[in-house]
Design an enzyme around this catalytic site. Structure first.
Site, PDB file in Angstrom:
ATOM      1  N   LYS A 197      86.697 -44.524  26.067  1.00  0.00           N
ATOM      2  CA  LYS A 197      87.896 -44.015  26.128  1.00  0.00           C
ATOM      3  C   LYS A 197      88.121 -42.474  26.516  1.00  0.00           C
ATOM      4  CE  LYS A 197      88.966 -48.441  26.281  1.00  0.00           C
ATOM      5  NZ  LYS A 197      89.759 -49.336  25.482  1.00  0.00           N
TER       6      LYS A 197
HETATM    7  C1  LIG Z   1      90.057 -50.798  25.093  1.00  0.00           C
HETATM    8  C2  LIG Z   1      91.415 -51.500  24.997  1.00  0.00           C
HETATM    9  C3  LIG Z   1      91.924 -51.993  23.932  1.00  0.00           C
HETATM   10  C4  LIG Z   1      91.332 -52.247  22.719  1.00  0.00           C
HETATM   11  O1  LIG Z   1      90.601 -51.567  21.989  1.00  0.00           O
HETATM   12  P1  LIG Z   1      89.467 -51.717  21.254  1.00  0.00           P
HETATM   13  O2  LIG Z   1      89.137 -50.533  20.336  1.00  0.00           O
HETATM   14  O3  LIG Z   1      88.193 -51.983  21.992  1.00  0.00           O
HETATM   15  O4  LIG Z   1      89.754 -52.903  20.134  1.00  0.00           O
HETATM   16  C5  LIG Z   1      93.293 -52.429  24.038  1.00  0.00           C
HETATM   17  N1  LIG Z   1      94.044 -52.417  25.343  1.00  0.00           N
HETATM   18  C6  LIG Z   1      93.540 -51.725  26.294  1.00  0.00           C
HETATM   19  C7  LIG Z   1      94.359 -51.330  27.596  1.00  0.00           C
HETATM   20  C8  LIG Z   1      92.073 -51.264  26.278  1.00  0.00           C
HETATM   21  O5  LIG Z   1      91.598 -50.662  27.514  1.00  0.00           O
END
Ligand SMILES: *Cc1c(COP(=O)(O)O)cnc(C)c1O
Length: 365
Positions: A189
């Site tokens: 991210k």
């Molecule tokens: C990555 C992601 C999540 C979940 O996050 P995690 O930390 O992997 O549980 C939720 N929503 C979106 C849009 C994502 O890209």
């Protein structure tokens, strides 16, 4: 070989600071619920512009805990409906169904790839309690119209800000636009940890306290349990690393935007639709999505020339086996995006010469 995203290279710029932070935590003998968490929560809340930030285990937990907290607070109850974009990562929807709430899927707009605000009002019923917007690919999904609908029908506005850390809408950051926001710090991210981590941001102190309690077995005081909670906390190591990386987030996003603009200006191929600058000017480009009818062919062609891409995402949520009862739903825009989307190499560290090679390949396709 041009990688989709080179995490080693991205981390290099601040690796000595990260190593220092890690060493500090290792030597502190304190690994959970300590000073590092407190500092990061404080810094992230002030970055986003909310009164509170509560760290938790990951992004899915952040969203799940927000809804769970609203249930505990009596704001919603089992069977209530939450409007979600049909075009999203599955986790947004899992958070709803895990709480025995009912997701109501709304189609996206093909220009923005975000929930189409013209279609939301007709999806609102007596049981609708919230709208969850997802700032997908790093682009803000909030519109004034969505804000108005929430006020008109007394709905909570929840943001899934997993992909858009740092994105701004009229001077306000995503994560501070609604009643509560879930953030993921999954390593890829825009603000990524060295493992799993997440957070909730909100201005609602009752909600913040409830989320913190629910993520700590339902306890606000040691060995006293007022709610049936779970264990979902951010650890000191991740908090310390995130606090280092947070300082560079705006710079990283600026670098992403620069690469995005290079794609937008460079790609010239009638069979490829790139995000239009007008609609995407505020994006922090977690992902650079293009649409192409011959997506699979294009992906294979690029990979044959050493360029790795991703698809976000290959199968729409309503076509997944885990939500079998939705199999008959017709969501043509969502399906089109899942058929045509291709994510080009994108990261702050993406080399411009490499990028020009990708553009050249795309223009010759
Ligand atoms: C990555 C992601 C999540 C979940 O996050 P995690 O930390 O992997 O549980 C939720 N929503 C979106 C849009 C994502 O890209």
């Amino acid at each position: 070989m041009i990688k989709y995203s080179d995490l080693t290279k991205n981390t290099e710029r601040y690796s000595s600071e990260i190593e220092e932070a890690v060493k500090r935590v290792v030597n502190s003998g304190w690994y959970l619920r300590g000073k590092e968490t407190e500092r990061f929560e404080h810094d992230f809340a002030s970055y986003i512009g909310t009164a509170h930030c509560v760290g938790c285990g990951n992004g899915l937990d952040a969203l799940t805990l927000i809804l769970r907290a609203y249930i505990e607070m009596g704001v919603m109850t089992e069977g209530d409906e939450v409007i979600v974009p049909a075009n999203t990562y599955i986790a947004s929807i899992l958070a709803v169904t895990e709480n025995k709430l009912v997701p109501v899927l709304v189609e996206p707009d093909i220009e923005t790839l975000q929930i189409d605000d013209r279609l939301i009002e007709q999806a609102i019923t007596e049981r609708t309690k919230a709208i969850m917007i997802v700032h997908l690919y790093g682009r803000c999904a909030y519109t004034e119209k969505i804000g108005e609908l929430c006020r008109k029908y007394n709905l909570k506005l929840i943001e899934d800000n997993a992909q858009a850390h740092g994105c701004m809408h009229n001077g306000i950051r995503t994560g501070a636009l609604g009643d509560a926001a879930g953030h993921s710090f999954y390593p890829t991210k825009n603000l990524g940890a060295l493992g799993d981590a997440g957070a909730v941001t909100t201005n609602d102190s009752e909600l913040a306290d409830m989320v913190r309690s629910l993520g700590n077995y339902g306890s606000a005081r040691k060995y006293v349990f007022d709610h049936i909670g779970r264990n979902s906390r951010i650890d000191e190591l991740q908090a310390a690393v995130l606090d280092v990386k947070l300082k560079y987030l705006d710079e990283d996003n600026e670098m992403r935007r620069k690469k995005a603009l290079r794609y937008i200006n460079g790609i010239d191929n009638k069979s490829i639709k790139v995000p239009s600058e007008g609609y995407w000017e505020n994006s922090v480009f977690h992902i650079f999505p293009i649409l192409c009818e011959k997506r699979d062919e294009l992906k294979a062609y690029l990979s044959g020339h050493g360029v790795l891409t991703e698809v976000h995402y290959p199968i729409a949520p309503h076509r997944q086996k885990c939500y079998e009862s939705w199999a008959g739903m017709q969501l043509p825009v969502t399906e089109q995006i899942h058929r045509q989307e291709l994510s080009l190499p994108m990261s702050p560290a993406l080399d411009e010469k490499e990028q020009d090679y990708v553009i050249e390949l795309l223009n010759n396709f």
